[in-house]
Scaffold this active site. Structure first.
Site, mmCIF file in Angstrom:
data_model
loop_
_atom_site.group_PDB
_atom_site.id
_atom_site.type_symbol
_atom_site.label_atom_id
_atom_site.label_comp_id
_atom_site.label_asym_id
_atom_site.label_seq_id
_atom_site.Cartn_x
_atom_site.Cartn_y
_atom_site.Cartn_z
ATOM 1 C CG HIS A 168 -4.342 2.131 -2.121
ATOM 2 N ND1 HIS A 168 -4.381 2.798 -0.923
ATOM 3 C CD2 HIS A 168 -5.624 2.097 -2.573
ATOM 4 C CE1 HIS A 168 -5.649 3.156 -0.650
ATOM 5 N NE2 HIS A 168 -6.410 2.746 -1.635
ATOM 6 C CD GLU A 224 -10.034 3.757 -1.160
ATOM 7 O OE1 GLU A 224 -10.928 4.134 -0.424
ATOM 8 O OE2 GLU A 224 -8.918 3.359 -0.731
ATOM 9 C CG ASP A 241 -2.307 0.617 0.830
ATOM 10 O OD1 ASP A 241 -2.303 1.801 0.450
ATOM 11 O OD2 ASP A 241 -3.338 -0.065 0.912
HETATM 12 C C1 ACM Z 1 -10.864 -0.713 0.231
HETATM 13 O O1 ACM Z 1 -11.397 -0.668 1.353
HETATM 14 N N1 ACM Z 1 -10.244 0.352 -0.244
HETATM 15 C C2 ACM Z 1 -10.901 -1.891 -0.584
#
Ligand code: ACM
Length: 690
Positions: free
Chosen positions: A267, A331, A193
């Site tokens: 991420h 995201e 991440d």
């Molecule tokens: C997530 O909670 N961004 C998969």
């Protein structure tokens, strides 16, 4: 009396007799599909012999022996064949009805027989037998019974985020044991991440030598100087390939598949810091960041970047036998792609119409690479937006709509919706709860989760199963990871394994008998669902968890960033509106008012939402805590200067003041007047005394 009535009466008498012999069906979690209890018991003693021929039966014998010994039971002899009484036998049965992972367990006073069509079924039979044999007050007596059991869903998952905070290898191994004892069978492992890359990749050592290390946010960590470097101490670490192999092998022996997640193309800040050529910006980030939320950093779409991640996936596939590999996809805000001339030129070359389709292209390319190597792509539900390969497994997290859309489009899907199965939400609202998202996700909420909502009730062929996700932004230690997971993961197991029939009091009864086993196994579970919470008396200190939030936008229970060593305060605060209500305070006679306050780093990447946070301008350089009458627009009763707290990274008790007298009880609104958002001032506790 008619014959029918006589038969009815007879049935009632028999049922009552059965009930008297066995007041409750045996306490097994998750509840088996069918149980028939008979008179009598099998006595498990030190002389009981475990029998199993062949690899699958031998593994089940070993597993049962290990579980039993871990729960203080006798160490039993193992024989390949044995005739006579006092035997627990495990045997494969090819033609047995029930399907994959099913088992039958037959207990008579003379013997126990576990049969299954596959090794997983024998293993789950061993798990059920372990629960029966170690039940409190069982004293080694296993009730005579017949169980026919099979899972409702093949994907019964827990996700562990090891990127935001990492867990010890030992903890992960033990967590896999605990999962297996609840017939959970997928450990989704979030390994990369923004805040850390945790998987050793031999070809790209900087992913971990650089990407696995960050300085935590806040002045507490800034003041924690590492004598070896003279700079703030770094947090981090990673899993070596040898450790990963150990975890994967351990899991396989317990019929748990470890599904790795390499989260792309968002991420990805840690990877970009390690290898800047992967990024979009001319000046990419140079330190692994420590904020939570959604960073704008994306990977670029150069050929070299695809090659890089194909090499990464080569090593991932070498380490993880899982058919499914999760490439994330959540995201990925497209601002950097939109404003980069290089990305825009590449989009024209690739004839990709927009940035959403570009993510589709990105995912499809790496998905094709996985397919060419006999694997299958999974991703969070955002991957549906850009045109995704038909074989992609969709992890629905933005509620359940992703699962509904995925199934309608012919994709297999796993339901892991936020917040219904997000274990970073706290389990209750007592001040003893560790940090996390404030809104409670209670044991009963998880138990009542419907895995086939709306049209999925008819379209269930595409529902692979369910998964609960433990994101660890606020989960700093192994003990807290266990606490946040258990016992809610037992409720998840019931949703994932048991036939649909909801009876929460019965679940609670069965779970309660399992808790002594949790303590034996060292599972530091939350007792919030079982313990009555006591609110403090009106004149006692009121922890921020006992105050009311003025709003419910982004409520967090945030841990202080100091002290570095020793216990830290946990503050409940809505970071979009840091404001608390102390309800119904008696102001008769002008009471004294005390407050303890903390300052925490405002380390949240909120994008444009940050402009929605409004703070009151302070009257003094350091700011004040303001106390208002009845509402946050009411008369200011007191303004406590924060000056005494400015130099303290931990909690400071401000000098007590006297509030002006008012008749009767009034709500008090508590808000800070401060110049900027960082640090964010928060309430630890307040106290009003006559
Ligand atoms: C997530 O909670 N961004 C998969």
């Amino acid at each position: 009396m008619s014959a029918a009535a006589r038969i009815g009466l007879l049935a009632t008498v028999l049922a009552a007799a059965g009930a008297a012999a066995s007041p409750n069906p045996p306490a097994i979690v998750p509840r088996p599909a069918q149980v028939q209890v008979h008179p009598g018991q099998f006595s498990l003693t030190a002389d009981t012999v475990l029998v199993g021929t062949g690899e699958a039966a031998g593994q089940a014998v070993t597993a049962f022996g290990v579980f039993l010994a871990a729960s203080g039971g006798p160490t039993l002899a193992h024989a390949p064949a044995h005739s006579g009484a006092g035997v627990i036998r495990f045997a494969l049965r090819d033609a047995q009805p029930g399907g994959a992972e099913s088992y039958r367990l037959s207990v008579t006073p003379q013997r126990v027989l576990v049969t299954a069509p596959d090794a997983a079924g024998l293993f789950y039979g061993a798990v059920t037998l372990w629960q029966l044999a170690t039940a409190p007050e069982a004293g080694g007596k296993i009730p005579a019974l017949e169980i026919a059991d099979a899972p409702r869903f093949p994907w019964r998952g827990l996700m562990l985020d090891s990127a935001r905070h990492l867990q010890s290898v030992d903890f992960i191994l033990r967590s896999i044991d605990w999962m297996a004892l609840h017939k959970l069978n997928v450990l989704s492992w979030h390994l990369t991440d923004d805040q850390g890359w945790r998987l050793e990749i031999r070809r790209y050592p900087r992913l971990t030598s650089v990407g696995a290390w960050r300085v935590e946010a806040g002045s507490g960590p800034q003041h924690d100087i590492d004598p070896a470097t003279g700079a703030p101490r770094r947090y981090g670490g990673f899993y070596t390939q040898a450790e990963v192999r150990r975890i994967v092998t351990h899991a396989a022996a317990r019929h748990v598949t470890v599904v790795p997640e390499i989260d792309l193309p968002g991420h990805s800040s840690a990877a970009i810091v390690a290898y800047p050529e992967l990024g979009v910006l001319e000046h990419p980030p140079t330190v692994v960041p420590a904020d939570w939320g959604i960073y704008p950093n994306l990977l670029n779409v150069e050929e070299g970047t695809f090659e890089f991640f194909e090499h990464v996936l080569d090593e991932v596939m070498e380490l993880f036998p899982s058919h499914i590999i999760n490439l994330g996809g959540d995201e990925a805000v497209k601002d950097q792609w939109r404003s980069s001339p290089r990305i825009q030129a590449r989009m024209r070359d690739l004839q990709v119409k927009d940035e959403v389709a570009l993510q589709g292209y990105f995912t499809a390319r790496l998905g094709a690479y996985l397919r060419a190597h006999g694997r299958q792509l999974a991703g969070w539900d955002e991957i549906l937006e850009g045109g995704v390969p038909p074989d992609a497994l969709v992890m629905s997290w933005r509620g359940v709509q992703g699962a509904i859309s995925a199934a309608a489009a012919g994709h297999d899907t796993v339901l892991s919706p936020d917040p219904a199965l997000y274990l970073d939400n706290r389990q209750g609202d007592s001040p003893g709860e560790p940090p996390g998202r404030q809104r409670p996700l209670r044991l009963a909420d998880v138990y009542h989760f419907d895995p086939l909502p709306g049209p999925l009730a008819q379209d269930r062929a595409h529902v692979r199963g369910v998964q609960a996700n433990l994101w660890t932004e606020h989960v700093r230690t192994d003990a807290r990871a266990a606490y946040m997971t258990w016992p809610r993961a037992a409720a998840l197991a019931e949703v994932a394994w048991s036939p649909p029939a909801q009876d929460y009091p019965d679940f609670e009864r069965r779970l309660t008998t399992l808790l002594p086993r949790y303590r034996q196994l060292g599972i530091a579970y939350s007792a919030d669902a079982f313990d009555a919470q006591h609110a403090p008396a009106a004149d006692e200190p009121q922890d921020s968890a006992h105050l009311k939030s003025c709003s419910a936008e982004l409520g967090l229970a945030l841990e202080d960033d100091a002290p570095i060593v020793g216990p830290r305060a946990v503050f409940v605060v809505d970071i979009m509106n840091p404001c608390w209500i102390f309800p119904a305070v008696d102001l008769t006679g002008g009471p004294s008012f005390s407050a303890a306050v903390g300052q925490v780093p405002f380390n949240f990447q909120l994008g444009a939402d940050i402009d929605k946070i409004h703070l009151e301008a302070p009257a003094t350089a350091g700011g004040e805590l303001k106390v208002r009458l009845d509402s946050c627009e009411g008369e200011t009763l007191a303004a406590l200067p924060l000056a005494p707290a400015l130099a303290n990274d931990a909690v400071t008790t401000l000098p007590t003041v006297r509030l002006p007298a008012r008749a009767g009880r009034h709500d008090l609104c508590l808000r800070f007047a401060q110049r900027g958002l960082d640090p964010l001032w928060v309430i630890d506790w307040v106290q009003v005394r006559p």
